[in-house]
Write an enzyme that holds these catalytic residues in place. Structure first.
Site, PDB file in Angstrom:
ATOM      1  N   GLY A   1       0.819  -1.220   0.000  1.00 12.52           N
ATOM      2  CA  GLY A   1       0.000   0.000   0.000  1.00 12.52           C
ATOM      3  C   GLY A   1       0.849   1.264   0.000  1.00 12.52           C
TER       4      GLY A   1
ATOM      5  NE  ARG B   1      -2.291  -4.406  -0.575  1.00  9.34           N
ATOM      6  CZ  ARG B   1      -1.598  -3.910   0.432  1.00  9.34           C
ATOM      7  NH1 ARG B   1      -0.502  -4.498   0.844  1.00  9.34           N
ATOM      8  NH2 ARG B   1      -2.024  -2.825   1.049  1.00  9.34           N
TER       9      ARG B   1
ATOM     10  CG  ASP C   1       3.688 -10.008   4.122  1.00  7.96           C
ATOM     11  OD1 ASP C   1       4.231 -10.727   4.985  1.00  7.96           O
ATOM     12  OD2 ASP C   1       2.460  -9.940   3.959  1.00  7.96           O
TER      13      ASP C   1
ATOM     14  CE  LYS D   1       4.791   0.079   2.225  1.00  7.33           C
ATOM     15  NZ  LYS D   1       3.713  -0.567   1.462  1.00  7.33           N
ATOM     16  CB  THR D   2       3.402  -0.330   6.521  1.00  9.11           C
ATOM     17  OG1 THR D   2       2.011  -0.504   6.785  1.00  9.11           O
ATOM     18  CG2 THR D   2       4.186  -0.723   7.767  1.00  9.11           C
TER      19      THR D   2
ATOM     20  CG  ASP E   1      -0.965  -1.187   8.359  1.00  8.03           C
ATOM     21  OD1 ASP E   1      -1.709  -0.255   8.022  1.00  8.03           O
ATOM     22  OD2 ASP E   1      -0.954  -2.287   7.786  1.00  8.03           O
TER      23      ASP E   1
ATOM     24  CE1 TYR F   1     -27.344  12.448  13.819  1.00  9.48           C
ATOM     25  CE2 TYR F   1     -25.962  14.402  13.570  1.00  9.48           C
ATOM     26  CZ  TYR F   1     -27.097  13.680  13.237  1.00  9.48           C
ATOM     27  OH  TYR F   1     -27.982  14.179  12.327  1.00  9.48           O
TER      28      TYR F   1
HETATM   29  P1  FBP Z   1       0.955  -1.896   3.563  1.00  6.03           P
HETATM   30  O1  FBP Z   1       1.230  -2.629   4.836  1.00  6.03           O
HETATM   31  O2  FBP Z   1       1.247  -2.664   2.354  1.00  6.03           O
HETATM   32  O3  FBP Z   1       1.672  -0.570   3.572  1.00  6.03           O
HETATM   33  O4  FBP Z   1      -0.605  -1.560   3.490  1.00  6.03           O
HETATM   34  C1  FBP Z   1      -1.306  -1.036   4.556  1.00  6.03           C
HETATM   35  C2  FBP Z   1      -2.790  -0.872   4.306  1.00  6.03           C
HETATM   36  O5  FBP Z   1      -3.057   0.480   4.116  1.00  6.03           O
HETATM   37  C3  FBP Z   1      -3.590  -1.473   5.462  1.00  6.03           C
HETATM   38  O6  FBP Z   1      -3.741  -0.582   6.517  1.00  6.03           O
HETATM   39  C4  FBP Z   1      -4.890  -1.864   4.799  1.00  6.03           C
HETATM   40  O7  FBP Z   1      -5.507  -2.936   5.457  1.00  6.03           O
HETATM   41  C5  FBP Z   1      -4.450  -2.273   3.431  1.00  6.03           C
HETATM   42  O8  FBP Z   1      -3.259  -1.559   3.164  1.00  6.03           O
HETATM   43  C6  FBP Z   1      -5.470  -2.017   2.368  1.00  6.03           C
HETATM   44  O9  FBP Z   1      -4.960  -2.515   1.179  1.00  6.03           O
HETATM   45  P2  FBP Z   1      -5.518  -2.307  -0.292  1.00  6.03           P
HETATM   46  O10 FBP Z   1      -4.770  -1.161  -0.872  1.00  6.03           O
HETATM   47  O11 FBP Z   1      -5.111  -3.567  -0.972  1.00  6.03           O
HETATM   48  O12 FBP Z   1      -6.969  -2.066  -0.197  1.00  6.03           O
END
Ligand code: FBP
Length: 613
Positions: free
Chosen positions: A109, A170, A201, A231-232, A234, A273
């Site tokens: 991502g 991916r 990964d 990178k991520t 998350d 809300y």
């Molecule tokens: P990476 O770990 O590859 O950086 O992706 C993170 C992420 O944004 C997650 O938080 C999310 O679950 C996923 O990618 C969503 O992926 P997609 O782009 O395949 O919808």
């Protein structure tokens, strides 16, 4: 009479010219962003010029995550080259190298700052070496889609968000054929070093590729170096205090925090809300925890805590209902609930249900195809799972039952990230609140498991309204312009990985720590991070995801305060990301707390103008 139709309006030619130039060169914001100065770690500067670093043993060895004999068997070359020794960058004997061809690829991502990795990498390589970009991620690498990144490209991409300059995907490189294909591309394009910008990964893949390409790729017996960049969004690629965080996390969490902060302000203003907000972040809840620390919502769940305490779905619903009832009793019919993307998988009973369903669906795929209606398929599947799982299924709203039964990805797994957990919780909480209001005596009273309210408060609760809104904040956070931290962090990571490429290193991931005191550039051996995990019925080598730890200072800070956040209105609005001024140098709170820093301020060296106007 005056014509008010607008037909006779004439735009100013000067303004038209200005709008045309914005159209060509990007928004005003993007233009200003490109001019933004970036802090540079001292070590990468010599007489005011950017220069690559050399490397030496830092004195630190990683405790191997896996039995060394297994690592030696699977990664013999890599282990002998790097061992578990962490390297640190040095300003002595800087590499003087020419003619090297380095290829860089985005994988997985998008995350803010990727383009600055390219800028830093290109600047470290200098004019005497070549930087190639791989289009469309691993898929493009297999197809040999490479192009040269030129100096003139840098001015366009610096400090911009997303991965648009090269694209990403991916595709997982895992078969022997795919490894051979990568090898052939490296040979054809005369690549000396491959830099993989990715998450856990992708960096696992970097280790496997580094081993595969270690030698005999080129006719003179040379191999191809493979290096990783963390990178991520998350934030689950961390290595203790050596690698405090992956890039992109800061921008994503600041983006979500602004949005959640705004919603909290709205609840305080309109007072009518309850907002249920699901936050991206896949399995780990670093994103959710950081946003909670920044905004102080009414309720926030941390998946790791749910798993640790083995909480059921019903207990999660109960936690929300208690907060709703207590607040309604005081006339506060509003609040914000933060839900991590991966929550469902961490609820033990849901985990069992999902894996039982996966197994039945995978083993009976052909039989299921012969059944015509959803009802028939449902009956077939439900008859083959355990009694407890079937009971749990019966408590779920129909729409979710169907989703759990039918929606599978190409590996046969449920697409958990696509399950609207925020909507599921709204439905279940609404149903439970209806029950509570119809039979308050069953839920309210002096016993410990009940909510203790006065008769007047009970009346207020029973008469209260529960109006809801649901949100999913995800993609909004991945591609925004990088925060100042992500812009600086990624530029320096680029300089670091470029230096590793010139120093001839392979099998390392670039890392920067001491983020509050000038930044220390490190290289962590990938084999030291790899361990064996059982995935989809097979043993696989992987880099383990870092989860939120129950004894971490950031989590402890959260639990010490959450009760107050649930009962009082003490939300915070962090506001939009700042790129100039005092707020712009703020680190994620989670990092500063967990790393034991004294303040939230980052320091990655002195600011430099990277590209001249
Ligand atoms: P990476 O770990 O590859 O950086 O992706 C993170 C992420 O944004 C997650 O938080 C999310 O679950 C996923 O990618 C969503 O992926 P997609 O782009 O395949 O919808």
């Amino acid at each position: 009479m005056r014509d008010i139709s607008g037909a006779s309006w004439v735009a100013s030619p000067e303004l038209i010219r200005f709008c045309e130039s914005v159209e060509k060169n990007g928004s005003l914001f993007e233009r200003e962003m490109r001019k933004l100065s970036i802090p540079v770690i001292d070590l990468f500067l010599e007489e005011g010029r950017i220069v690559p670093a050399s490397f030496e043993f830092s004195g630190e060895n990683l405790d191997a995550a896996e039995d060394v004999s297994r690592i030696l068997k699977a990664f013999p070359n890599l282990y002998s080259a790097t061992g578990c020794r962490v390297l640190k960058a040095s300003g002595r004997d800087r590499p003087v190298v020419t003619g090297r061809r380095v290829a860089v690829i985005f994988s997985g991502g998008p995350a803010a700052g990727g383009h600055n990795v390219l800028v830093g990498l290109k600047m470290a390589l200098g004019v005497d070496n070549t930087l190639l970009g791989v289009r469309n991620g691993p898929k493009g690498l297999l197809a040999g889609e490479l192009f040269e990144i030129r100096e003139s490209d840098l001015a366009q991409i610096i400090n911009t968000g997303g991965f648009a300059f090269m694209g990403t995907d991916r595709t997982k490189i895992k078969t022997k054929d795919q490894f051979d294909q990568v090898e052939a591309v490296c040979r054809d394009q005369r690549i000396d070093c491959l830099v993989i910008v990715g998450g856990d990964d992708s960096n696992t893949n970097a280790a496997v590729l580094a081993e595969h390409l270690f030698q005999n790729v080129h006719s003179d017996g040379r191999g191809v170096q493979v290096l990783g960049v963390p990178k991520t969004i998350d934030g689950d690629l961390q290595v203790g205090d050596l690698l405090p965080i992956s890039f992109g996390f800061d921008t994503a969490t600041k983006t979500y925090s602004e949005m959640v902060g705004n919603i909290l302000q709205d609840t305080l203003s309109s007072r009518k809300y309850w907002h249920f907000v699901k936050l991206m972040g896949r399995s780990a809840t670093h994103v959710g925890l950081e946003v909670a620390l920044q905004t102080r919502p009414t309720v926030a769940f941390i998946s790791e805590e749910i798993a640790e305490k083995r909480l059921s779905l019903s207990q999660i619903v109960d936690t929300i209902c208690r907060a709703v009832a207590r607040r309604a009793a005081r006339g506060m019919n509003y609040g914000v609930v933060l839900i991590p993307e991966g929550l469902i998988e961490f609820i033990p009973e849901m985990k069992t249900l999902i894996s039982e369903l996966n197994e039945v669906i995978a083993s009976s795929s052909e039989l299921l195809l012969d059944l015509d209606t959803i009802a028939e398929k449902k009956e077939f599947i439900l008859g083959r799972i355990s009694e407890d799982s079937a009971k749990l299924m019966a408590t779920l709203p129909d729409e979710f039952e169907d989703m759990l039964l039918l929606d599978r990805d190409s590996h046969g797994n449920l697409k958990v990230s696509q399950i609207p957990t925020e909507k599921l919780l709204i439905e279940m909480v609404s149903a439970r609140l209806r029950e509570m209001k119809a039979n308050p005596d069953l839920f309210i009273g002096e016993r410990d498991d009940r909510i203790n309210l006065t008769p007047e408060e009970v009346k207020r609760f029973v008469e209260s309204k529960f109006a809801t809104n649901s949100h999913f904040f995800g993609y909004e956070g991945r591609c925004g312009a990088p925060t100042r931290f992500d812009a600086a962090y990624t530029f320096n990571l680029g300089l670091l990985v470029g230096s590793l490429a010139l120093a001839g290193k392979t099998g390392y991931i670039a890392a920067i720590n001491a983020l509050d005191r000038g930044g220390q550039a490190l290289a962590i051996p990938l084999v030291g991070l790899i361990h064996m995990e059982h995935r989809q019925g097979k043993d696989e080598f992987v880099i383990e995801k870092t989860m939120v730890k129950m004894d971490s200072p950031a989590f402890k800070f959260f639990i010490e305060n959450r009760e107050r956040w649930a009962t009082e209105d003490c939300s915070a609005s962090p506001g939009p990301r700042q790129l100039w001024g005092p707020v712009s140098s703020q680190l994620p709170m989670l990092i500063a707390l967990n790393q034991g820093y004294n303040s939230l301020k980052f320091d990655l060296g002195e600011e430099r103008k990277i590209i001249s106007d």
